[in-house]
Design a protein around this motif. Structure first.
Motif, PDB file in Angstrom:
ATOM      1  N   VAL A 151     -10.712 -19.109   1.141  1.00 12.66           N
ATOM      2  CA  VAL A 151     -11.572 -18.610   2.218  1.00 12.66           C
ATOM      3  C   VAL A 151     -12.310 -19.799   2.813  1.00 12.66           C
ATOM      4  N   VAL A 152     -12.159 -20.017   4.113  1.00  6.51           N
ATOM      5  CA  VAL A 152     -12.922 -21.060   4.805  1.00  6.51           C
ATOM      6  C   VAL A 152     -13.840 -20.362   5.796  1.00  6.51           C
ATOM      7  N   GLN A 153     -15.102 -20.741   5.813  1.00  4.32           N
ATOM      8  CA  GLN A 153     -16.044 -20.006   6.644  1.00  4.32           C
ATOM      9  C   GLN A 153     -17.037 -20.892   7.375  1.00  4.32           C
ATOM     10  N   ARG A 154     -17.683 -20.312   8.380  1.00  2.38           N
ATOM     11  CA  ARG A 154     -18.786 -20.933   9.121  1.00  2.38           C
ATOM     12  C   ARG A 154     -19.821 -19.853   9.403  1.00  2.38           C
ATOM     13  N   LEU A 155     -21.027 -20.295   9.707  1.00  3.13           N
ATOM     14  CA  LEU A 155     -22.073 -19.385  10.149  1.00  3.13           C
ATOM     15  C   LEU A 155     -22.310 -19.613  11.636  1.00  3.13           C
ATOM     16  N   ILE A 156     -22.293 -18.545  12.412  1.00  2.00           N
ATOM     17  CA  ILE A 156     -22.553 -18.647  13.846  1.00  2.00           C
ATOM     18  C   ILE A 156     -23.830 -17.889  14.181  1.00  2.00           C
ATOM     19  N   ARG A 157     -24.530 -18.347  15.206  1.00  2.00           N
ATOM     20  CA  ARG A 157     -25.763 -17.680  15.624  1.00  2.00           C
ATOM     21  C   ARG A 157     -25.448 -16.406  16.412  1.00  2.00           C
ATOM     22  N   LYS A 158     -26.229 -15.372  16.150  1.00  4.36           N
ATOM     23  CA  LYS A 158     -26.075 -14.107  16.872  1.00  4.36           C
ATOM     24  C   LYS A 158     -26.990 -14.112  18.096  1.00  4.36           C
ATOM     25  N   LEU A 159     -26.491 -13.597  19.195  1.00  8.76           N
ATOM     26  CA  LEU A 159     -27.306 -13.477  20.398  1.00  8.76           C
ATOM     27  C   LEU A 159     -28.471 -12.524  20.153  1.00  8.76           C
ATOM     28  N   CYS A 160     -29.599 -12.866  20.712  1.00  8.54           N
ATOM     29  CA  CYS A 160     -30.769 -11.999  20.600  1.00  8.54           C
ATOM     30  C   CYS A 160     -30.462 -10.679  21.325  1.00  8.54           C
ATOM     31  N   PRO A 161     -30.515  -9.544  20.637  1.00  5.05           N
ATOM     32  CA  PRO A 161     -30.158  -8.267  21.280  1.00  5.05           C
ATOM     33  C   PRO A 161     -31.132  -7.855  22.386  1.00  5.05           C
ATOM     34  N   THR A 194     -13.962 -28.662   2.372  1.00  7.00           N
ATOM     35  CA  THR A 194     -12.894 -28.902   3.333  1.00  7.00           C
ATOM     36  C   THR A 194     -13.166 -28.047   4.572  1.00  7.00           C
ATOM     37  N   THR A 195     -12.488 -28.366   5.664  1.00  2.45           N
ATOM     38  CA  THR A 195     -12.792 -27.689   6.929  1.00  2.45           C
ATOM     39  C   THR A 195     -11.805 -26.599   7.296  1.00  2.45           C
ATOM     40  N   CYS A 249     -14.634 -16.221   9.211  1.00  4.21           N
ATOM     41  CA  CYS A 249     -13.805 -16.879   8.190  1.00  4.21           C
ATOM     42  C   CYS A 249     -12.324 -16.849   8.557  1.00  4.21           C
ATOM     43  N   GLU A 250     -11.584 -17.754   7.925  1.00  7.92           N
ATOM     44  CA  GLU A 250     -10.125 -17.689   7.922  1.00  7.92           C
ATOM     45  C   GLU A 250      -9.697 -17.652   6.461  1.00  7.92           C
ATOM     46  N   ILE A 251      -8.747 -16.795   6.150  1.00 10.43           N
ATOM     47  CA  ILE A 251      -8.339 -16.597   4.756  1.00 10.43           C
ATOM     48  C   ILE A 251      -6.846 -16.861   4.605  1.00 10.43           C
ATOM     49  N   LEU A 252      -6.527 -17.758   3.683  1.00 10.80           N
ATOM     50  CA  LEU A 252      -5.131 -18.066   3.379  1.00 10.80           C
ATOM     51  C   LEU A 252      -4.745 -17.354   2.086  1.00 10.80           C
ATOM     52  N   MET A 253      -3.905 -16.352   2.195  1.00 10.52           N
ATOM     53  CA  MET A 253      -3.352 -15.685   1.014  1.00 10.52           C
ATOM     54  C   MET A 253      -2.139 -16.486   0.545  1.00 10.52           C
ATOM     55  N   VAL A 254      -2.140 -16.885  -0.709  1.00  8.45           N
ATOM     56  CA  VAL A 254      -1.048 -17.713  -1.228  1.00  8.45           C
ATOM     57  C   VAL A 254       0.085 -16.801  -1.693  1.00  8.45           C
ATOM     58  N   ASP A 255       0.971 -16.454  -0.756  1.00  9.37           N
ATOM     59  CA  ASP A 255       2.129 -15.616  -1.092  1.00  9.37           C
ATOM     60  C   ASP A 255       3.316 -16.506  -1.462  1.00  9.37           C
ATOM     61  N   GLN A 256       4.457 -15.897  -1.628  1.00  8.77           N
ATOM     62  CA  GLN A 256       5.631 -16.651  -2.091  1.00  8.77           C
ATOM     63  C   GLN A 256       6.043 -17.747  -1.110  1.00  8.77           C
ATOM     64  N   SER A 257       5.969 -17.464   0.201  1.00 13.90           N
ATOM     65  CA  SER A 257       6.370 -18.462   1.191  1.00 13.90           C
ATOM     66  C   SER A 257       5.434 -19.674   1.176  1.00 13.90           C
ATOM     67  N   ILE A 258       4.141 -19.427   0.968  1.00 10.83           N
ATOM     68  CA  ILE A 258       3.170 -20.527   0.884  1.00 10.83           C
ATOM     69  C   ILE A 258       3.376 -21.319  -0.401  1.00 10.83           C
ATOM     70  N   LYS A 259       3.676 -20.623  -1.498  1.00 10.78           N
ATOM     71  CA  LYS A 259       3.932 -21.298  -2.779  1.00 10.78           C
ATOM     72  C   LYS A 259       5.101 -22.283  -2.644  1.00 10.78           C
ATOM     73  N   VAL A 281     -13.666 -21.038  -2.019  1.00 11.00           N
ATOM     74  CA  VAL A 281     -14.463 -20.770  -0.822  1.00 11.00           C
ATOM     75  C   VAL A 281     -14.850 -22.131  -0.255  1.00 11.00           C
ATOM     76  N   CYS A 282     -14.418 -22.426   0.971  1.00  5.40           N
ATOM     77  CA  CYS A 282     -14.557 -23.775   1.511  1.00  5.40           C
ATOM     78  C   CYS A 282     -15.360 -23.795   2.806  1.00  5.40           C
ATOM     79  N   GLY A 283     -15.838 -24.973   3.142  1.00  6.29           N
ATOM     80  CA  GLY A 283     -16.606 -25.168   4.360  1.00  6.29           C
ATOM     81  C   GLY A 283     -17.614 -26.285   4.163  1.00  6.29           C
TER      82      GLY A 283
END
Length: 570
Positions: A452-462, A424-425, A510-520, A326-328
């Motif tokens: 998993v790389v993630q960030r926290l963003i602010r939510k607009l006041c409803p 990492t970013t 978030c953005e998630i990188l699944m390490v499948d065969q092509s990535i390996k 889990v990165c960021g």
């Protein structure tokens, strides 16, 4: 391309405004303390701000402006949001056709100009203004509307309650007398107010910072620091010492950093405070991280990620063995995601062990170890012992060095599920980072399950968010032009409920990188980050910017916030 620092030194030396010796001294201070070189030169008395601005203007061929003598058009000011004006220290001065002219003390900052072009859809020109002029105008035309609850409570306290100790007595006071002073009602009440109001303001951090003539209190709310009313300088020593006592730290030690923690029961909620004390030039600075268990969302379903992202995370975490990262950057919510994943796989039939620095949330049934480097209990040494404890799942607070990542990967290869974080970013950049740390590519491809790389963003006041129509050029540039499908965009306004910020609370993307065969196969070839990213996107990976824009289309956040937090996809 030259930076302002490089051009500044070249111009000042060439024009004979400062000497080589003065420049060397200024650069030495800059290296030690950081900050802007211009400010250091002025503070050291090597050059006055007026001459500095004139030299820069002539050397760069950029016209100067005296903002204090210039009447600004409020319609032009509205083109730049308050948050961006304060963040970048810029003032919009005029607009002629498609060109917006801004005043700034750093006219060579291309990143600021690029961001403004994206947000406004206009070409951006720069003129030079003094740093003080820019700050004064921002304070006048972009006021900070946040109302301080502490300010109201301070009115109820008598002024003599704050006169606990004279400034000249601070250094001479003995520990016995200081213990007596910090147990007196005014100090206890004032310290408690600072902590309680931090909780009420939903702050994640409280900073108590000694300045030259006052004590500054700041709260970090929704990831943004907000300054509240400053306190008299003579409250500094007793407030810091009161927090030290609460954290069971040494009040007599003022030369070295100290770390501690304490718990408070506020409104029947148990709140943990993690304390870090750092000696500075004007006294000891205190940083308190607030861990409010009543607001902790240790649940994958409540992190804010899209359904398809949650399904990928669950697929990764339910694997019998392998490593998940889990990165960021700091403050991006990595720890909360880690605990949520750990809680998801928590089962009485499994042996779960964590190694953390420090343990932030206690989870019943999980064996949690706190790193203590001063006695030799490091991440690496803890992991070696943990492997003899027959664990099923291991959570490592952070991978910092080769020894830790080496043991983590070997653990993943020998039948353990390993969770950890990495600073990492991007997801694809994390693979390159592991290679640069000295890990063999075949070990990475064999052990890594997902990143998993993630960030926290602010939510607009409803309550106060309002719809608007952004520029067509910006929509096209961001790839949000969906033809006939209508998207309603919202922007922050500000109301009493959100303390006039326009935002309330945060949510994860978030953005998630699944390490499948092509990535390996790419990892084994030591492929570049761009190649891994290209393949991952072909396989359906959603980038951080794209994940953020989904939140925009859902009316959860604003375009301005996504442009602030994420970078453009190549």
């Amino acid at each position: 391309m030259y930076s302002l620092k490089e051009r500044l030194t070249e111009i000042l030396i060439k024009d004979g405004i400062i000497s080589e010796a003065q420049l060397k001294k200024a650069l030495k201070i800059h290296k030690q303390k950081g900050g802007m070189l211009k400010r250091i030169l002025v503070e050291q008395g090597f050059v006055n701000e007026k001459d500095l601005m004139a030299a820069l203007s002539q050397g760069l061929g950029i016209p100067p402006i005296m903002l204090s003598r210039f009447k600004l058009d409020e319609e032009i000011l509205k083109l730049i949001p308050r948050g961006l004006a304060r963040k970048y220290q810029i003032v919009p001065v005029s607009r002629v056709g498609n060109v917006l002219t801004i005043a700034t003390a750093d006219p060579l900052n291309v990143f600021v100009i690029d961001d403004l072009k994206s947000i406004t859809g206009l070409e951006v020109g720069t003129i030079i203004a003094s740093e003080k002029d820019v700050q004064d105008v921002i304070e006048q035309y972009y006021p900070e509307d946040t109302h301080s609850a502490l300010e109201e409570l301070m009115k109820d306290m008598k002024s003599e309650d704050l006169q606990i100790i004279k400034e000249e007595e601070v250094e001479r006071i003995d520990s016995a007398r200081l213990y007596k002073l910090i147990e007196e009602a005014p100090v206890v009440k004032l310290t408690n107010m600072i902590l309680e109001n931090g909780i009420k303001a939903r702050a994640s951090d409280i900073l108590i910072e000694p300045m030259e003539n006052f004590l500054r209190i700041r709260y970090r709310v929704d990831g943004v620091l907000k300054e509240i009313e400053s306190l008299p300088k003579n409250t500094q020593e007793t407030i810091v010492s009161r927090i030290k006592v609460m954290s069971q730290l040494n009040i007599a030690e003022r030369r070295l950093p100290q770390d501690g923690r304490f718990k408070l029961n506020i409104n029947n909620n148990e709140v943990d405070f993690r304390v870090s004390i750092l000696p500075s030039s004007h006294g000891e600075k205190v940083a308190l991280r607030i861990l409010d268990k009543s607001t902790a969302m240790l649940d994958i379903e409540k992190l804010g990620f899209e359904k398809d992202s949650r399904e990928i995370m669950i697929k990764c975490i339910t694997r019998p063995h392998g490593m998940i990262l889990v990165c960021g950057p700091t403050g991006s919510g990595k720890t909360t995601t880690m605990y949520s994943l750990l809680k998801y796989v928590h089962d009485p039939e499994k042996n779960l062990i964590t190694v953390e620095d420090p343990v932030e949330y206690q989870i019943q049934g999980v064996n949690q170890v706190t790193v203590r480097s001063e006695v030799g209990l490091t991440f690496a040494s803890s992991l070696r012992s943990i492997l003899r404890q027959d664990p099923d799942v291991i959570m490592i607070g952070e991978i910092r060095d080769f020894d830790t990542v080496d043991i983590a990967i070997k653990s993943a290869l020998t039948g353990h599920l390993v969770l950890s974080t990495l600073h990492t970013t991007t997801a694809c950049g994390s693979v390159v980072r592991l290679v640069n740390m000295g890990v063999e590519p075949f070990l990475i491809s064999a052990s890594l399950v997902g990143i998993v790389v993630q960030r926290l963003i602010r939510k607009l006041c409803p309550k106060c968010k309002e719809p608007y129509e952004p520029l067509d050029t910006l929509i096209t540039k961001l790839g949000m032009d969906h033809g006939e499908k209508k998207i309603t965009f919202y922007k922050p306004k500000g109301c009493e409920q959100c303390m006039n910020t326009g935002y309330s609370g945060r949510i994860g993307i978030c953005e998630i990188l699944m390490v499948d065969q092509s990535i390996k196969e790419l990892i084994l070839k030591k492929a570049r980050e761009s190649e891994i990213k290209e393949q991952a996107r072909k396989a359906g990976m959603r980038t951080l910017r794209e994940a953020g824009l989904v939140k925009v289309t859902q009316g959860i956040t604003s375009l301005e916030e996504i442009l602030r937090v994420t970078v453009a996809d190549e």
